[in-house]
Design a protein around this motif. Structure first.
Motif, mmCIF file in Angstrom:
data_model
loop_
_atom_site.group_PDB
_atom_site.id
_atom_site.type_symbol
_atom_site.label_atom_id
_atom_site.label_comp_id
_atom_site.label_asym_id
_atom_site.label_seq_id
_atom_site.Cartn_x
_atom_site.Cartn_y
_atom_site.Cartn_z
ATOM 1 N N MET A 1 0.840 -1.194 0.000
ATOM 2 C CA MET A 1 0.000 0.000 0.000
ATOM 3 C C MET A 1 0.873 1.241 0.000
ATOM 4 O O MET A 1 1.732 1.400 0.857
ATOM 5 C CB MET A 1 -0.893 0.009 1.250
ATOM 6 N N ASN A 10 -3.031 13.173 -6.237
ATOM 7 C CA ASN A 10 -3.146 11.891 -5.539
ATOM 8 C C ASN A 10 -4.604 11.551 -5.223
ATOM 9 O O ASN A 10 -4.988 10.367 -5.205
ATOM 10 C CB ASN A 10 -2.307 11.908 -4.269
ATOM 11 N N ALA A 14 -6.604 8.158 -6.276
ATOM 12 C CA ALA A 14 -7.451 7.362 -5.391
ATOM 13 C C ALA A 14 -8.850 7.195 -5.974
ATOM 14 O O ALA A 14 -9.452 6.112 -5.900
ATOM 15 C CB ALA A 14 -7.520 8.019 -4.012
ATOM 16 N N ALA A 17 -8.736 4.628 -8.643
ATOM 17 C CA ALA A 17 -8.616 3.290 -8.056
ATOM 18 C C ALA A 17 -9.978 2.785 -7.598
ATOM 19 O O ALA A 17 -10.339 1.619 -7.821
ATOM 20 C CB ALA A 17 -7.625 3.314 -6.894
ATOM 21 N N GLU A 22 -10.872 -1.050 -6.814
ATOM 22 C CA GLU A 22 -9.835 -1.275 -5.814
ATOM 23 C C GLU A 22 -10.236 -0.663 -4.469
ATOM 24 O O GLU A 22 -11.169 0.144 -4.380
ATOM 25 C CB GLU A 22 -8.511 -0.678 -6.304
ATOM 26 N N VAL A 24 -9.177 1.575 -1.054
ATOM 27 C CA VAL A 24 -8.341 2.730 -0.738
ATOM 28 C C VAL A 24 -8.583 3.125 0.717
ATOM 29 O O VAL A 24 -9.731 3.139 1.176
ATOM 30 C CB VAL A 24 -8.686 3.919 -1.668
ATOM 31 N N ILE A 26 -8.847 5.974 3.405
ATOM 32 C CA ILE A 26 -9.126 7.413 3.333
ATOM 33 C C ILE A 26 -9.316 7.997 4.729
ATOM 34 O O ILE A 26 -9.757 7.308 5.655
ATOM 35 C CB ILE A 26 -10.387 7.701 2.483
ATOM 36 N N ALA A 161 -5.224 -2.857 0.311
ATOM 37 C CA ALA A 161 -5.509 -1.531 -0.253
ATOM 38 C C ALA A 161 -4.447 -1.141 -1.276
ATOM 39 O O ALA A 161 -3.261 -1.411 -1.093
ATOM 40 C CB ALA A 161 -5.571 -0.491 0.860
ATOM 41 N N SER A 162 -4.886 -0.488 -2.341
ATOM 42 C CA SER A 162 -3.941 -0.024 -3.362
ATOM 43 C C SER A 162 -3.111 1.141 -2.852
ATOM 44 O O SER A 162 -1.915 1.225 -3.112
ATOM 45 C CB SER A 162 -4.697 0.390 -4.623
ATOM 46 N N LEU A 163 -3.754 2.056 -2.139
ATOM 47 C CA LEU A 163 -3.069 3.240 -1.635
ATOM 48 C C LEU A 163 -3.845 3.822 -0.471
ATOM 49 O O LEU A 163 -4.978 3.436 -0.191
ATOM 50 C CB LEU A 163 -2.902 4.282 -2.747
ATOM 51 N N ALA A 164 -3.194 4.734 0.242
ATOM 52 C CA ALA A 164 -3.810 5.436 1.370
ATOM 53 C C ALA A 164 -3.519 6.917 1.230
ATOM 54 O O ALA A 164 -2.417 7.319 0.836
ATOM 55 C CB ALA A 164 -3.262 4.909 2.696
#
Length: 307
Positions: A1, A10, A14, A17, A22, A24, A26, A161-164
């Motif tokens: 992540m 960014n 998100a 995604a 996906e 995420v 948040i 999670a793909s990203l935060a």
């Protein structure tokens, strides 16, 4: 992540995604959430799997604006719109009849949906850019402590999670108040960032209590919840050797002085428990005052200390 600063670029990443199905992480004003497209059953199922959450436990759907309430709800009562006008954006979740197009996966199989509009600029920008309702339960393992800082996200969640988006500390620090508007009078299902008194003033009458054996139309209604890995005990006063939370004069290195204001205490609670978890097998917490202003804090402490 990947953990990203909440820049416009960014936030757009998100949003894209989420649109791809996906997950995420948040920020919101209450706690960090594990977000998914609420209209995508596959994404919702991955949320349940990531959290180890029972499938009959409904998720809260997050909106970018109050006028989207009719997109996820059906035959939404007028009082819901009035409360949204009064308290949104903010930590109040409304339970209303679900829209027929909303997947049952997100409502735990119920014919109702829990919905709110968060009071956090990053979350609102993401919701607007994603252009769809988003389910975002707390980004933790089921029944465990909720994260109020990005560093509280554990590996079990991060790997899904793909990203935060790092939005900083959560200002409210406990989950939203949940009120069921499918009955008369409305029922308080979970105390939280909006007080019972403020709701009763807005409604012009008292709230009823949820029946102990009725359907759980809201998250956070399990007897044990919001718990650290360590055992949590409620005490009158901390002993010198105790690890825990106190109101004044901490005596040991593993004691944290907590605010005497209930809102400030709530904002600090999960962070303090995260800091102590793993340092000792038992975390002792000095009991706060038993007054209406402390209802949400008491709810979290009682559930966290339940066996």
């Amino acid at each position: 992540m990947k953990i990203l600063a909440p820049t416009p670029e960014n936030i757009a990443l998100a949003a894209a995604a989420l649109q791809r199905g996906e997950l995420v992480v948040i920020p919101t004003e209450t706690v960090y959430g594990l977000a998914a497209d609420a209209t995508n059953p596959d994404a919702i199922r991955r949320v349940y799997e990531a959290k180890g959450r029972p499938k009959e436990n409904p998720l809260i759907v997050h909106l970018a604006a109050p006028d989207q309430l009719n997109e996820v709800g059906s035959e939404v009562p007028e009082i819901a719109h009035q409360l949204a006008e009064r308290f949104w954006p903010g930590p109040l979740t409304l339970v209303v009849p679900k829209h027929p197009d909303l997947p049952l996966d997100v409502t735990g199989g119920l014919d109702t949906v829990a919905v709110r509009m968060p009071d956090h600029g990053v979350a609102l920008a993401l919701l607007a850019m994603a252009n769809r309702p988003v389910a975002a339960p707390s980004a933790n393992q089921y029944m465990h402590l909720s994260p109020t800082k990005i560093e509280h996200i554990d590996e079990g969640i991060a790997k899904h999670a793909s990203l935060a988006l790092n939005g900083g500390p959560c200002s409210v620090g406990v989950e939203s108040t949940v009120i069921d508007l499918t009955c008369d009078p409305p029922r308080l299902l979970r105390p939280g960032g909006v007080s019972r008194g403020d709701l009763q003033a807005a409604l012009g009458g008292p709230l009823s209590a949820a029946p102990p054996n009725g359907p759980r139309r809201s998250p956070g209604m399990a007897e044990r919840h919001y718990a650290p890995n360590a055992e949590l005990r409620l005490v009158d006063l901390l002993d010198d050797e105790d690890a825990g939370l106190c109101f004044a004069d901490p005596a040991g290195p593993h004691q944290i002085e907590m605010p005497e204001d209930p809102q400030a205490y709530a904002a600090a609670l999960y962070g303090a428990l995260h800091a102590l978890d793993g340092m000792a097998g038992v975390i002792c917490v000095e009991s706060p005052p038993e007054t209406p202003e402390w209802e949400a804090v008491w709810d979290r402490l009682r559930r966290a200390s339940a066996k």
